[in-house]
Each structure stands twice: as C-alpha cells, then as structure tokens.
Write an enzyme that holds these catalytic residues in place. Structure first.
Site, PDB file in Angstrom:
ATOM      1  N   HIS A 106      -0.695  -8.318   5.254  1.00  0.00           N
ATOM      2  CA  HIS A 106      -0.351  -9.337   4.192  1.00  0.00           C
ATOM      3  C   HIS A 106      -1.406  -8.605   3.727  1.00  0.00           C
ATOM      4  O   HIS A 106      -1.741  -8.928   2.198  1.00  0.00           O
ATOM      5  CB  HIS A 106      -1.120 -10.776   4.760  1.00  0.00           C
ATOM      6  CG  HIS A 106       0.140 -11.202   5.008  1.00  0.00           C
ATOM      7  ND1 HIS A 106       0.866 -12.735   4.373  1.00  0.00           N
ATOM      8  CD2 HIS A 106       1.318 -10.736   5.815  1.00  0.00           C
ATOM      9  CE1 HIS A 106       1.849 -13.411   5.005  1.00  0.00           C
ATOM     10  NE2 HIS A 106       2.159 -12.022   6.088  1.00  0.00           N
ATOM     11  N   HIS A 267       7.448  -8.740  13.523  1.00  0.00           N
ATOM     12  CA  HIS A 267       7.866 -10.099  14.357  1.00  0.00           C
ATOM     13  C   HIS A 267       8.243  -9.871  16.272  1.00  0.00           C
ATOM     14  O   HIS A 267       8.878 -10.633  16.431  1.00  0.00           O
ATOM     15  CB  HIS A 267       9.241 -10.479  13.622  1.00  0.00           C
ATOM     16  CG  HIS A 267       8.772 -10.812  12.202  1.00  0.00           C
ATOM     17  ND1 HIS A 267       9.833 -11.379  11.292  1.00  0.00           N
ATOM     18  CD2 HIS A 267       7.673 -11.249  11.822  1.00  0.00           C
ATOM     19  CE1 HIS A 267       9.244 -11.708  10.030  1.00  0.00           C
ATOM     20  NE2 HIS A 267       8.854 -11.920  10.274  1.00  0.00           N
TER      21      HIS A 267
END
Length: 726
Positions: A106, A267
């Site tokens: 991020h 993920h």
C-alpha cells in the site's frame, strides 16, 4: 441584543473585547485565502519539502549514512519482529508476514505512471491523507511495530526504505525468494501537497475506469489503493471488476501478467479482518484524540484486536498456509465452486461452498474454516484473459514465482528512477526496461575537448534560440516524482520524443549536433545537446553585457532505442510546458496551473520558475517560434525586459477571444498592439506572489542578479537526472 450593543457593553465595563469568547486565536486559524478564492494559484506547491521542515539539515547524506548500516543485522531484527507478537496488536497465526506485505504494497501502490507521483519513495504513508485512508486501516499498527527497529538504527535507514524492506523480509520469511532490494528512498518530513488524489469529498466515491485514463488517479474509488475488493461500487460482480483492475494496475505500468501475479501473490499470505460491523470502529489516526498518539481505528468490538479485529470489514483467508508461500491461491481458485456470501461485518465476499474446512483459524488451532476470497480475486478466474494467465500459473508454480518476484520488485521500486539511485547489497544486476537503462560511458571529454566542442557549436550556424531550446527540450522531461526523464540518455533523438509537437526544434537542430558529434567523436550526443544550451546562454549573457561561465558537468551517455520503452516514455509528453509557451489541450486545468505543475515536476522553486520563464522568453524559445511573451526589442539578449515590460503600466492587456488564452498588450495612449501573451506570461503580473518575484527582476539593479539566477536555475534543470554524480 445586537453585536454593537455587546461590544459597547464590554467596552463600558472596562473588559478587553479581544479576551472574550471562544474564538481560535492560534496561528493559521480562521478563514484562509483559499476559502475566499478557491481557484487561487497553488504557488505554494513549489515551496514544499524545504530545508526548514527537514530536521536532518542540508549536510545530511543518506547514502553515506546507509553505508554505515549493518544490513544483515537489520534484516535479522526484522525477521525476529515477524514472530514477536505484541498483545496490543496480536499477530495472526503468530506472524506479521501478511501485515508487513500489505504495508509495503500500500505504500508503493499509490504510484501513477501518468504523472510519476505517489509511490513509496518518500515514506508518505506516515502522513495524511495516506495514514488515514480507508484502505490503510490498521497499517498504523504495522508502522508502530517497526518503530523500535527504526529507533535502533536511526538515520542509517529511512522510513521509506524500511517499509519496503519489511515487506521483502516478510516474503523471504514465508519461504519466497525475492528478486532483490534497492535502498535509496529518502524521507521527507511533511505530506506531499502536489499529488492529485481526486476531486471527491467522500471516501469510497466510485470512479468509472475510463475516467482514470484522463486523470492522474491511481484508484477507482477515493481512499483506495487500487479497486474496491467487493467489486465496482460494491457490486459483488467479479467479471465487472476486470476493467477497473486493468485500469488501476495499468496506471502503474503493469500488464495483465504482472497484475495477476501481484494480486495472487499478495493474497497468498495473510488475511483480511472483518469480525464485526464498521460501526464499532473509531476515528482514523488524523481524527483520533491526542491521547491516541497517532493510532486510529480503535474498535469497541470485543477486545478490538486479534480475533476481534476489524480492518476492511472483509473476513477472508485465501490459503491453507497463510504464513508460508504456496500455490494454494490458484489451486483453491480453480478447484472449488464459489458462492457469494457476507462477512460478519456485512461485506460481500465469496466462500468455497464445496470445500472442506481446511483453513486454519488465526488464533484458535482447534478451529478451521472454508477457503474464502474477495470478489476481485474471482476476477482472475472469470475474466477470459486473466483466466488464461491464472491457469498457466496454476500449472507452473515456478513461472508464478518468477512473475511475482519481478512484479513485486517493479511495484516497490517503480518510483525510484534509474538503477544508479539504488544502493545496498541486494541490488539486482539485471537491467530492466522500466528502469530506463543507460549504457556505460564511451567518452571522457577533457577540458580542452569541451572548449573545442563549444567553439564548434558556436560555429555551427545554430541560433541562440535553437541552442537553448534543444537543451531545454532534452532536459525538461524530468519528473521529480519518479525520477524519469531528463537529458542523460539523449532520448530526445529517439522515438517517441523526437516526434513530439513540443519538440519541433529537434528536427532542425539535432541533425546539426549529431553530425558534430560524429565528426568530433569526443563526447556523447547527450552532452553536446546540453553543451549547446551552455553556448547559447553564454552568448546571450555576453550580449547583455554580463560575462559568465555556465557550469557544465560532462559524463552523460546516449541510450539506444531498445533501451527505451516507447509506451512508457509517451507518458512523459507534456500536455503543457509553460516555459516554452506550449499547450496541447484546453480541457485540462488552466494554463497557469499547468505551468506550476511542470515547475513542480522539475523540482523548481517559485523564484527559479520565475527567472527561467523570464529568461527563456527573451531568448525566443517558444516551441512554435511565436512572439507570445517575447516582451523585448532585442531577442537573444539575456535581459530583464520580460519583467520590465510586463509590469509597465503603459500597456493594457485584453483577451483576443472568448477562450481567454491569448492576449494583446496595447499602448494605452495610441491603442497600438505592442506585445502578445499567453496566460503563462501574464500570470507573472496577475498573481500576487509571482508579481512580487517579477518585481525583483524588473528593478533597475537586478540585471546581474537575474543572469546569475537564471544560470543557476538552468544548470539545476540540466543536471536533475545526473544520479551518476551522487
């Protein structure tokens, strides 16, 4: 009682009226200028990140400090931290692997290739708005977990580098082999003001993917890094998310394969957190009370942490080994049937309805659950193109590992610029096309060579305008955000830059300089282009009666066409360059705002921008040879005429048409048109801040100062990409 009566009563009783009431009397409080004039020109963008905000001082050398770092010990401490679960924020499965990967992702994921802004290069995740974005919930905890390590190593490692290195170490600790790591990200000490996050006033406002191609925005919703994990505008539709995914990852310069690898790789580890409704979650860090000490999103649900944690509101665990690298993401994606469901917080997600309970609970070893995925994870199965790539990775885990390693490295280093900026023992040797690679130097011109080259350029028949213009065209592509562009490489001579409308001068001048380079064979074309600017400016200064030597640092090299990604370099083509009075489109902002934007990309201060525009106008460097802004009767002379005539009250300015882009300056007495100008010219007389600067150079005693200031700002631009001189 009226206000007048209240004031009179206060005065009659002898009380001081200024000590009454609850008005905020602190510095900066009250109605600001931008409240009255919301379209006020953002000249302040050119003054951010000054030495006044830097506690380390002008002499601090991060590369030198980093060389003192015990890099191995630092990585060892990071590895130990991963399993040192803290009671105030317990680690899932006893490991912070997923949390640190998300923090790094991020931080880097705000990068936008369209304007080069955003990214992890300056540690902006520490500041608003990013520290309080909805997509960054709980990353305040990740940064706080890192604080003891940052405190231990001090200025030998920047926050910006530490964030990314922590993500790398987390991947390595999971059993994954990364592509490498390049340090060199220097911290800043205040938020970036120049990044356009969008016009929306509410978090998670949806944007159509097509709109992202027209604006320098990185996400499809305000406050997200990429896309809404529940699908566009919470639609819950995996297939409809494909366009949004391509738009956002494409804005970072990622292709479909890199996109699939990044989503799946990110993920493969960790989980999302959605134990209960978002109504339990308190204020973000910027809005939290002072006693929270920079932490936000305090939860009133249960313990508020661990099994009770609420972050995105989604409650998803993708793989059977959430702290160890695997290919389970793809195996689960294609093996099971997925049914839409909702998290305990009410967020849309999918569950593998036909799967056994194979997913370990993060805090209770006796419990297991079914695999779950995000709406946007299933896009990798149901979008035809993404599905092809995903199946290939399913059947070839090594190909997936290699693709993710390279894509992760690109994600986390994309805004660092050329590899010359990388430092540290883990910098990969391989040159990558997105790094804008350069060859090794072929020339080492001596001082005598430079003198002879300058004489040859002066005798080439090129005008002052042409020499200065070609040098500016070469150097002014630099972007301070991602450190791309600039004169090194002479990419002005290559596609696509040679054919840009704004670089029309190249067609006339480059053949002359290329022939000179081949004849002399003493310096690179890149150096000769910049040297032409030196010759032109020295001639113009001499014509103005000022003898000055323009500093020149040789050593530039010439890039090859195969080292130049045409698609990515096309993003450097300006929609406006006010320094050359160029504007391609009228549907994007105002001309004067785009001038500020260009100056900010060139890391110029307001005085530097002012002196450069004034100097370039009198040297006749408009891209099309027009006389707009050329407020002088002696073009080619480095004079202060631009400022003196702009501020001369003998002239009255009026627009030539309803576009208000072109203006005529008429003599107030005769009505005769004396000059023409664009908004990029007149702004130096209309904006109060820029007028104050213009007045300095319009004064009778400013001539020598003007020349010296112009040369200093010019040399700065010419050397912006000289990372080989660091």
């Amino acid at each position: 009682m009226s206000t007048t009566d209240d004031t009179h009563n206060t005065l009659s009783t002898g009380k001081c009226p200024f000590h009454q009431g609850g008005h905020d009397r602190s510095a900066g409080a009250g109605t600001a200028s931008r409240d009255w004039w919301p379209n006020q020109l953002r000249v302040d963008l050119l003054n951010q990140h000054s030495n006044r905000s830097n506690p380390l001082g002008e002499d601090f050398d991060y590369r030198k400090e980093f060389s003192k770092l015990d890099y191995s010990a630092l990585k060892g401490d990071l590895k130990a931290l991963l399993t040192d679960s803290q009671p105030w924020w317990p680690a899932d499965w006893g490991s912070y692997v997923g949390l640190f990967i998300r923090m790094a992702w991020h931080g880097a994921g705000t990068y936008r290739s369209i304007d080069g802004r955003g990214g992890a290069g300056r540690g902006q995740q520490r500041f608003a708005p990013l520290n309080s974005w909805p997509d960054n919930v709980s990353l305040d905890k990740a940064r706080r977990l890192l604080w003891p390590i940052k405190q231990k190593y001090g200025q030998k490692i920047s926050w910006a580098d530490l964030f990314i290195l922590a993500g790398n170490v987390a991947l390595e600790n999971s059993g994954f082999r990364t592509f490498g790591f390049g340090a060199g990200r220097e911290d800043v000490w205040e938020p970036d003001l120049d990044v356009n996050w969008g016009d929306e006033k509410a978090w998670l406002t949806h944007r159509h993917p097509e709109a992202l191609a027209k604006a320098p925005l990185g996400a499809t919703e305000m406050g997200l890094i990429y896309v809404n994990p529940e699908g566009p505008d919470h639609s819950g539709e995996p297939l409809s998310a494909a366009a949004a995914i391509r738009a956002t990852f494409g804005n970072m310069g990622m292709n479909d394969e890199e996109t699939v690898a990044l989503i799946a790789g990110g993920h493969t580890l960790g989980k999302t957190h959605g134990a209960a409704a978002a109504s339990h979650v308190g204020a973000d860090p910027e809005a939290a009370p002072i006693e929270a000490q920079g932490l936000g999103w305090a939860s009133s649900y249960g313990s508020g942490v661990g099994a009770d944690a609420i972050t995105s509101g989604l409650e998803v665990v993708w793989t059977q080994t959430p702290t160890q690298w695997s290919n389970y993401f793809f195996e689960n994606l294609f093996k099971y049937e997925w049914v839409q469901t909702r998290s305990p917080a009410g967020a849309i997600q999918f569950e593998a309805v036909d799967a056994p309970d194979i997913i370990p609970d993060p805090f209770d070893p006796s419990k297991k659950r079914k695999p779950t995925m995000l709406v946007t994870d299933l896009t990798l199965r149901f979008d035809p193109e993404f599905e092809k790539i995903s199946r290939r990775f399913l059947n070839d885990p090594q190909a997936f590992n290699e693709a993710f390693a390279r894509a992760w490295f690109k994600l986390t280093h994309r805004d660092m610029g050329p590899k010359a900026r990388y430092i540290g023992p883990e910098v990969p040797k391989e040159d990558l096309i997105w790094q804008d690679p350069l060859p090794q130097p072929l020339y080492q011109p001596t001082q005598e060579d430079i003198i002879n080259l300058k004489a040859a350029i002066a005798a080439s028949g090129l005008s002052i305008s042409e020499m200065v213009s070609v040098a500016w065209a070469s150097a002014s592509t630099f972007r301070g955000g991602d450190k791309r562009g600039g004169a090194n490489g002479a990419r002005l001579a290559l596609a696509p830059q040679r054919d840009w409308e704004v670089n029309a001068v190249a067609a006339r001048v480059l053949p002359v300089l290329e022939a000179l380079q081949k004849t002399t064979n003493k310096a690179s074309l890149a150096d000769i282009i910049v040297l032409a600017g030196v010759v032109g400016i020295e001639q113009a200064a001499a014509a103005a009666g000022v003898s000055i030597s323009v500093p020149f640092a040789p050593g530039r090299v010439d890039a090859r066409q195969d080292q130049t990604d045409i698609e990515m370099f096309s993003l450097l083509e300006p929609i406006a360059d006010g320094f050359r009075n160029y504007r391609a489109r009228l549907d994007v902002s105002t001309t004067e705002s785009l001038l500020i934007d260009k100056a900010q990309q060139l890391t110029l201060t307001a005085p530097e921008m002012t002196v450069l525009v004034g100097g370039m106008r009198v040297l006749g460097t408009n891209f099309d040879g027009s006389q707009n802004g050329v407020f002088t009767d002696r073009p080619g002379v480095l004079s202060t005429d631009f400022f003196a005539n702009l501020l001369d009250m003998r002239y009255e300015w009026k627009p030539t048409d309803e576009s208000n882009e072109l203006f005529e300056g008429r003599d107030r007495l005769t009505g005769e048109v004396k000059y023409t100008a664009t908004r990029a010219d007149l702004v130096f007389g209309s904006n109060s801040v820029l007028r104050a600067l213009a007045e300095v150079y319009a004064c009778s005693d400013a001539h020598e100062k003007f020349v010296k200031d112009f040369v200093a700002a010019w040399v700065k631009v010419m050397n912006l990409d000289r990372f080989d001189l660091l």
